[in-house]
Design a protein around this motif. Structure first.
Motif, PDB file in Angstrom:
ATOM      1  N   UNK A 248       0.845  -1.186   0.000  1.00  0.00           N
ATOM      2  CA  UNK A 248       0.000   0.000   0.000  1.00  0.00           C
ATOM      3  C   UNK A 248       0.886   1.243   0.000  1.00  0.00           C
ATOM      4  N   UNK A 249       0.482   2.224  -0.769  1.00  0.00           N
ATOM      5  CA  UNK A 249       1.119   3.545  -0.750  1.00  0.00           C
ATOM      6  C   UNK A 249       0.003   4.573  -0.626  1.00  0.00           C
ATOM      7  N   UNK A 250       0.341   5.712  -0.058  1.00  0.00           N
ATOM      8  CA  UNK A 250      -0.634   6.794   0.057  1.00  0.00           C
ATOM      9  C   UNK A 250      -0.071   8.050  -0.589  1.00  0.00           C
ATOM     10  N   UNK A 251      -0.939   9.021  -0.761  1.00  0.00           N
ATOM     11  CA  UNK A 251      -0.514  10.302  -1.328  1.00  0.00           C
ATOM     12  C   UNK A 251       0.054  11.231  -0.260  1.00  0.00           C
ATOM     13  N   UNK A 252       0.174  10.734   0.962  1.00  0.00           N
ATOM     14  CA  UNK A 252       0.739  11.532   2.046  1.00  0.00           C
ATOM     15  C   UNK A 252       2.202  11.853   1.730  1.00  0.00           C
ATOM     16  N   UNK A 253       2.622  13.114   1.873  1.00  0.00           N
ATOM     17  CA  UNK A 253       4.019  13.460   1.594  1.00  0.00           C
ATOM     18  C   UNK A 253       4.995  12.608   2.412  1.00  0.00           C
ATOM     19  N   UNK A 254       6.086  12.217   1.797  1.00  0.00           N
ATOM     20  CA  UNK A 254       7.133  11.401   2.412  1.00  0.00           C
ATOM     21  C   UNK A 254       6.650  10.032   2.863  1.00  0.00           C
ATOM     22  N   UNK A 255       5.535   9.586   2.323  1.00  0.00           N
ATOM     23  CA  UNK A 255       5.004   8.260   2.666  1.00  0.00           C
ATOM     24  C   UNK A 255       5.826   7.196   1.956  1.00  0.00           C
ATOM     25  N   UNK A 256       5.997   6.073   2.618  1.00  0.00           N
ATOM     26  CA  UNK A 256       6.697   4.967   1.982  1.00  0.00           C
ATOM     27  C   UNK A 256       5.730   3.827   1.717  1.00  0.00           C
ATOM     28  N   UNK A 257       6.189   2.850   1.012  1.00  0.00           N
ATOM     29  CA  UNK A 257       5.390   1.691   0.664  1.00  0.00           C
ATOM     30  C   UNK A 257       5.438   0.687   1.814  1.00  0.00           C
ATOM     31  N   UNK A 258       4.271   0.145   2.174  1.00  0.00           N
ATOM     32  CA  UNK A 258       4.179  -0.853   3.238  1.00  0.00           C
ATOM     33  C   UNK A 258       3.519  -2.118   2.713  1.00  0.00           C
ATOM     34  N   UNK A 259       3.908  -3.247   3.278  1.00  0.00           N
ATOM     35  CA  UNK A 259       3.179  -4.486   3.061  1.00  0.00           C
ATOM     36  C   UNK A 259       1.972  -4.424   3.986  1.00  0.00           C
ATOM     37  N   UNK A 260       0.798  -4.694   3.446  1.00  0.00           N
ATOM     38  CA  UNK A 260      -0.423  -4.608   4.249  1.00  0.00           C
ATOM     39  C   UNK A 260      -1.069  -5.985   4.328  1.00  0.00           C
ATOM     40  N   UNK A 261      -1.567  -6.322   5.513  1.00  0.00           N
ATOM     41  CA  UNK A 261      -2.249  -7.608   5.701  1.00  0.00           C
ATOM     42  C   UNK A 261      -3.330  -7.434   6.759  1.00  0.00           C
ATOM     43  N   UNK A 262      -4.415  -8.187   6.599  1.00  0.00           N
ATOM     44  CA  UNK A 262      -5.497  -8.187   7.587  1.00  0.00           C
ATOM     45  C   UNK A 262      -5.747  -9.628   7.997  1.00  0.00           C
ATOM     46  N   UNK A 263      -5.708  -9.860   9.310  1.00  0.00           N
ATOM     47  CA  UNK A 263      -6.075 -11.152   9.882  1.00  0.00           C
ATOM     48  C   UNK A 263      -7.103 -10.866  10.962  1.00  0.00           C
ATOM     49  N   UNK A 264      -8.307 -11.345  10.723  1.00  0.00           N
ATOM     50  CA  UNK A 264      -9.453 -11.086  11.597  1.00  0.00           C
ATOM     51  C   UNK A 264      -9.612  -9.584  11.746  1.00  0.00           C
ATOM     52  N   UNK A 265      -9.505  -9.043  12.955  1.00  0.00           N
ATOM     53  CA  UNK A 265      -9.679  -7.606  13.168  1.00  0.00           C
ATOM     54  C   UNK A 265      -8.356  -6.880  13.400  1.00  0.00           C
ATOM     55  N   UNK A 266      -7.265  -7.446  12.897  1.00  0.00           N
ATOM     56  CA  UNK A 266      -5.952  -6.813  13.033  1.00  0.00           C
ATOM     57  C   UNK A 266      -5.386  -6.488  11.656  1.00  0.00           C
ATOM     58  N   UNK A 267      -5.022  -5.228  11.465  1.00  0.00           N
ATOM     59  CA  UNK A 267      -4.392  -4.762  10.234  1.00  0.00           C
ATOM     60  C   UNK A 267      -2.922  -4.518  10.541  1.00  0.00           C
ATOM     61  N   UNK A 268      -2.048  -5.053   9.699  1.00  0.00           N
ATOM     62  CA  UNK A 268      -0.607  -4.901   9.891  1.00  0.00           C
ATOM     63  C   UNK A 268      -0.015  -4.141   8.716  1.00  0.00           C
ATOM     64  N   UNK A 269       0.786  -3.129   9.033  1.00  0.00           N
ATOM     65  CA  UNK A 269       1.572  -2.393   8.046  1.00  0.00           C
ATOM     66  C   UNK A 269       3.028  -2.674   8.356  1.00  0.00           C
ATOM     67  N   UNK A 270       3.727  -3.235   7.389  1.00  0.00           N
ATOM     68  CA  UNK A 270       5.091  -3.698   7.606  1.00  0.00           C
ATOM     69  C   UNK A 270       5.983  -3.157   6.492  1.00  0.00           C
ATOM     70  N   UNK A 271       7.156  -2.663   6.844  1.00  0.00           N
ATOM     71  CA  UNK A 271       8.082  -2.253   5.789  1.00  0.00           C
ATOM     72  C   UNK A 271       8.565  -3.496   5.054  1.00  0.00           C
ATOM     73  N   UNK A 272       9.008  -3.319   3.847  1.00  0.00           N
ATOM     74  CA  UNK A 272       9.478  -4.418   3.032  1.00  0.00           C
ATOM     75  C   UNK A 272      10.667  -5.104   3.700  1.00  0.00           C
ATOM     76  N   UNK A 273      10.801  -6.389   3.468  1.00  0.00           N
ATOM     77  CA  UNK A 273      11.956  -7.137   3.968  1.00  0.00           C
ATOM     78  C   UNK A 273      13.256  -6.620   3.364  1.00  0.00           C
ATOM     79  N   UNK A 274      13.150  -5.846   2.307  1.00  0.00           N
ATOM     80  CA  UNK A 274      14.328  -5.331   1.607  1.00  0.00           C
ATOM     81  C   UNK A 274      14.958  -4.138   2.330  1.00  0.00           C
ATOM     82  N   UNK A 275      14.262  -3.590   3.313  1.00  0.00           N
ATOM     83  CA  UNK A 275      14.779  -2.439   4.058  1.00  0.00           C
ATOM     84  C   UNK A 275      15.396  -2.904   5.371  1.00  0.00           C
ATOM     85  N   UNK A 276      16.583  -2.431   5.645  1.00  0.00           N
ATOM     86  CA  UNK A 276      17.150  -2.705   6.969  1.00  0.00           C
ATOM     87  C   UNK A 276      16.499  -1.746   7.952  1.00  0.00           C
ATOM     88  N   UNK A 277      16.504  -2.101   9.203  1.00  0.00           N
ATOM     89  CA  UNK A 277      15.908  -1.256  10.242  1.00  0.00           C
ATOM     90  C   UNK A 277      14.446  -0.963   9.934  1.00  0.00           C
TER      91      UNK A 277
END
Length: 132
Positions: free
Chosen positions: A94-123
């Protein structure tokens, strides 16, 4: 000629499956979500219910970020599916039009939404939200 027609039909089928999957994910994320935890390489922060850190996703690709009742950002989001730099399984980003926004991996399991940076990024970082 039959091979070319077969390839075109397979591509069309895969493209429609991908669009159907993105539509299903769009429906899953639609609604209001409140932050519960945020973790980076150096710290984990937990947030109690009612903390007011809110994100909202609309079916029309609208995106809002709020703190309590104050609107911090309003714009659009885009979902894409691809493999990360390691070539692992197809993931939804997922990406947004928010300034300086980065791309996140998005997942939903039941009522939990997770935003995770790519495995390609350190830290990297991960944030978890619960449906309100």
């Amino acid at each position: 000629m039959k091979n070319i027609l077969g390839i075109i039909m397979m591509f069309a089928l895969l493209s429609s499956c991908k669009k159907d999957n993105l539509a299903a994910i769009k429906n899953e994320i639609a609604g209001t979500w409140e932050l519960r935890s945020s973790a980076t390489y150096s710290a984990v922060n937990n947030f109690p219910p009612g903390n007011g850190y809110i994100i909202e996703f609309g079916n029309n690709n609208s995106y809002k970020r709020k703190k309590q009742d104050t609107l911090l950002f309003e714009g659009k989001y885009t979902l894409t599916q691809k493999k990360d730099c390691y070539g692992t399984a197809l993931q939804t980003f997922i990406t947004t039009t928010q300034p300086n926004s980065q791309e996140f991996i998005i997942a939903v399991i039941k009522d939990t939404l997770t935003l995770n940076t790519s495995n390609c990024l350190s830290d990297g970082a991960v944030s978890e939200y619960t449906r309100k």
